[in-house]
Design a protein around this motif. Structure first.
Motif, PDB file in Angstrom:
ATOM      1  N   LYS A 122     -23.589  71.378  44.134  1.00  0.00           N
ATOM      2  CA  LYS A 122     -23.060  70.017  43.975  1.00  0.00           C
ATOM      3  C   LYS A 122     -22.466  69.510  45.283  1.00  0.00           C
ATOM      4  O   LYS A 122     -22.613  68.334  45.634  1.00  0.00           O
ATOM      5  CB  LYS A 122     -22.014  69.972  42.854  1.00  0.00           C
ATOM      6  N   SER A 123     -21.796  70.384  46.025  1.00  0.00           N
ATOM      7  CA  SER A 123     -21.202  69.997  47.309  1.00  0.00           C
ATOM      8  C   SER A 123     -22.275  69.683  48.344  1.00  0.00           C
ATOM      9  O   SER A 123     -22.136  68.738  49.126  1.00  0.00           O
ATOM     10  CB  SER A 123     -20.252  71.091  47.815  1.00  0.00           C
ATOM     11  N   ILE A 124     -23.359  70.468  48.360  1.00  0.00           N
ATOM     12  CA  ILE A 124     -24.475  70.183  49.266  1.00  0.00           C
ATOM     13  C   ILE A 124     -25.052  68.809  48.932  1.00  0.00           C
ATOM     14  O   ILE A 124     -25.291  67.987  49.827  1.00  0.00           O
ATOM     15  CB  ILE A 124     -25.564  71.277  49.161  1.00  0.00           C
ATOM     16  N   SER A 125     -25.265  68.561  47.653  1.00  0.00           N
ATOM     17  CA  SER A 125     -25.791  67.259  47.218  1.00  0.00           C
ATOM     18  C   SER A 125     -24.901  66.129  47.708  1.00  0.00           C
ATOM     19  O   SER A 125     -25.387  65.149  48.294  1.00  0.00           O
ATOM     20  CB  SER A 125     -25.890  67.195  45.682  1.00  0.00           C
ATOM     21  N   LYS A 126     -23.622  66.270  47.461  1.00  0.00           N
ATOM     22  CA  LYS A 126     -22.664  65.228  47.850  1.00  0.00           C
ATOM     23  C   LYS A 126     -22.659  65.023  49.361  1.00  0.00           C
ATOM     24  O   LYS A 126     -22.671  63.888  49.848  1.00  0.00           O
ATOM     25  CB  LYS A 126     -21.271  65.604  47.350  1.00  0.00           C
ATOM     26  N   SER A 127     -22.661  66.119  50.113  1.00  0.00           N
ATOM     27  CA  SER A 127     -22.615  66.034  51.573  1.00  0.00           C
ATOM     28  C   SER A 127     -23.853  65.359  52.143  1.00  0.00           C
ATOM     29  O   SER A 127     -23.793  64.709  53.186  1.00  0.00           O
ATOM     30  CB  SER A 127     -22.459  67.432  52.183  1.00  0.00           C
TER      31      SER A 127
END
Length: 162
Positions: A122-127
């Motif tokens: 989820k953090s990769i997606s957001k970044s």
């Protein structure tokens, strides 16, 4: 049904419980992680999005194999914005921990690493400015009609059986 329920049902319909193996599915997670890294390095947005979703799909299967509530792993996880490389490093660590465990010796640690993997996805997606749910749905759309069978703990696509 939402994507999580659809993916869960996909595994149930294909008899994951009797056909899948934890060790083989954790290797599948590493394979998908490798594709994620390749997509990121090549700046291939489609491959990156698809691989984020594919990793999430495999995590659903892993959670089902240890008889854990997939909602606990997916829904209680928020995301933060980090440098993508940092996220990939921590995701790799969580996946390595999953592989080093068999999921049953310390189920709680296994669940923590599955949850951390979703957090980092989820953090990769957001970044990268992607919507995690969209990535997850893309992956589901790709597999939803896929047929095949379990061979030695690995789901083999029908077209690869020939």
């Amino acid at each position: 049904m939402n994507t999580l329920e659809n993916v869960k049902q996909w595994f149930i319909d294909r008899d994951l419980e009797n056909g899948g193996r934890l060790d083989k599915q954790s290797l599948k997670l590493s394979e998908e992680f490798g594709e994620l890294c390749a997509g990121y390095l090549k700046k291939n947005e489609q491959l990156t999005k698809d691989s984020i979703g594919d990793c999430a799909v495999v995590i659903v299967g892993l959670a089902l194999l240890i008889k854990e509530d997939v909602h606990k792993i997916f829904d209680e996880v928020f995301s933060d914005e980090y440098y993508v490389i940092e996220c990939l490093v921590f995701l790799n660590r969580a996946i390595s921990n999953i592989q080093l465990s068999d999921g049953f010796k310390d189920k709680e640690l296994y669940i923590i690493d599955l949850t951390r993997s979703i957090y980092w996805l989820k953090s990769i997606s957001k970044s990268l400015g992607y919507d995690f749910e969209e990535c997850f749905e893309l992956a589901y759309q790709e597999i939803k009609d896929r047929k095949g069978r379990w061979i030695d703990g690995t789901f083999v696509k029908e077209e690869d059986l020939r």
